[in-house]
Scaffold this motif. Sequence first.
Motif, PDB file in Angstrom:
ATOM      1  N   VAL A  21       0.836  -1.202   0.000  1.00 29.72           N
ATOM      2  CA  VAL A  21       0.000   0.000   0.000  1.00 29.72           C
ATOM      3  C   VAL A  21       0.875   1.257   0.000  1.00 29.72           C
ATOM      4  CG1 VAL A  21      -1.664   1.328   1.368  1.00 29.72           C
ATOM      5  CG2 VAL A  21      -2.002  -1.110   1.027  1.00 29.72           C
ATOM      6  N   HIS A  77       2.291   1.741  -3.490  1.00 28.89           N
ATOM      7  CA  HIS A  77       1.300   2.090  -4.508  1.00 28.89           C
ATOM      8  C   HIS A  77       0.676   3.462  -4.258  1.00 28.89           C
ATOM      9  CE1 HIS A  77      -1.173   0.321  -7.812  1.00 28.89           C
ATOM     10  NE2 HIS A  77      -1.896   1.377  -7.513  1.00 28.89           N
ATOM     11  N   ILE A  79      -6.665   2.316   5.502  1.00 26.42           N
ATOM     12  CA  ILE A  79      -5.919   1.138   5.044  1.00 26.42           C
ATOM     13  C   ILE A  79      -6.833   0.137   4.342  1.00 26.42           C
ATOM     14  CG2 ILE A  79      -4.563  -0.867   5.781  1.00 26.42           C
ATOM     15  CD1 ILE A  79      -2.958   1.661   5.719  1.00 26.42           C
ATOM     16  N   LEU A 116      -7.781   1.566   0.948  1.00 27.58           N
ATOM     17  CA  LEU A 116      -6.683   1.544  -0.019  1.00 27.58           C
ATOM     18  C   LEU A 116      -6.380   0.125  -0.491  1.00 27.58           C
ATOM     19  CD1 LEU A 116      -4.261   4.219   1.478  1.00 27.58           C
ATOM     20  CD2 LEU A 116      -5.767   4.435  -0.514  1.00 27.58           C
ATOM     21  N   CYS A 117      -6.544  -0.858   0.389  1.00 24.87           N
ATOM     22  CA  CYS A 117      -6.348  -2.260  -0.020  1.00 24.87           C
ATOM     23  C   CYS A 117      -7.406  -2.670  -1.045  1.00 24.87           C
ATOM     24  CB  CYS A 117      -6.400  -3.184   1.194  1.00 24.87           C
ATOM     25  SG  CYS A 117      -4.968  -3.020   2.272  1.00 24.87           S
ATOM     26  N   HIS A 171      -6.492  -0.971  -4.265  1.00 22.03           N
ATOM     27  CA  HIS A 171      -5.351  -1.655  -4.874  1.00 22.03           C
ATOM     28  C   HIS A 171      -5.797  -2.943  -5.567  1.00 22.03           C
ATOM     29  CE1 HIS A 171      -1.349  -3.284  -5.437  1.00 22.03           C
ATOM     30  NE2 HIS A 171      -1.778  -4.396  -4.869  1.00 22.03           N
ATOM     31  N   ALA A 182      -1.538  -8.687  -2.995  1.00 19.29           N
ATOM     32  CA  ALA A 182      -1.937  -7.723  -1.972  1.00 19.29           C
ATOM     33  C   ALA A 182      -2.783  -8.410  -0.937  1.00 19.29           C
ATOM     34  CB  ALA A 182      -2.722  -6.576  -2.568  1.00 19.29           C
TER      35      ALA A 182
END
Length: 75
Positions: free
Chosen positions: A28, A31, A50, A53-54, A57, A75
Motif C-alpha cells: 500500500v 502504490h 488502510i 486503499l487495499c 489496490h 496484496a
Amino acid sequence: FRPKDFKELFNLRHAQARNVIGHIFVVVKRHFQLMVAAPEYALEVQAKLIPALCVLHNFIQLHDPDDSNNEEGTA
C-alpha cells in the motif's frame, strides 16, 4: 516444522499474520504515496484508510494488471 503445543501454534500463526500485515503495508505504501507521510485525519478516518486503499489496490490489480505501480500482483 510442527508446533509441539498450543502456545507454539499460536506464536507461529501470530508471526505469519504479522508478516502478511507487514507485506500489505509495504504494498500500500509503494502504490499510494499518501501512506508515506503521517496523515492529518481524524483517527476514525485513519482506521478506515488502510482497508479502503487495499480494496482500491485490489480493484486496480483486477481491472488494470499492467499498472505501473504493480509490485508482484499480490496484496
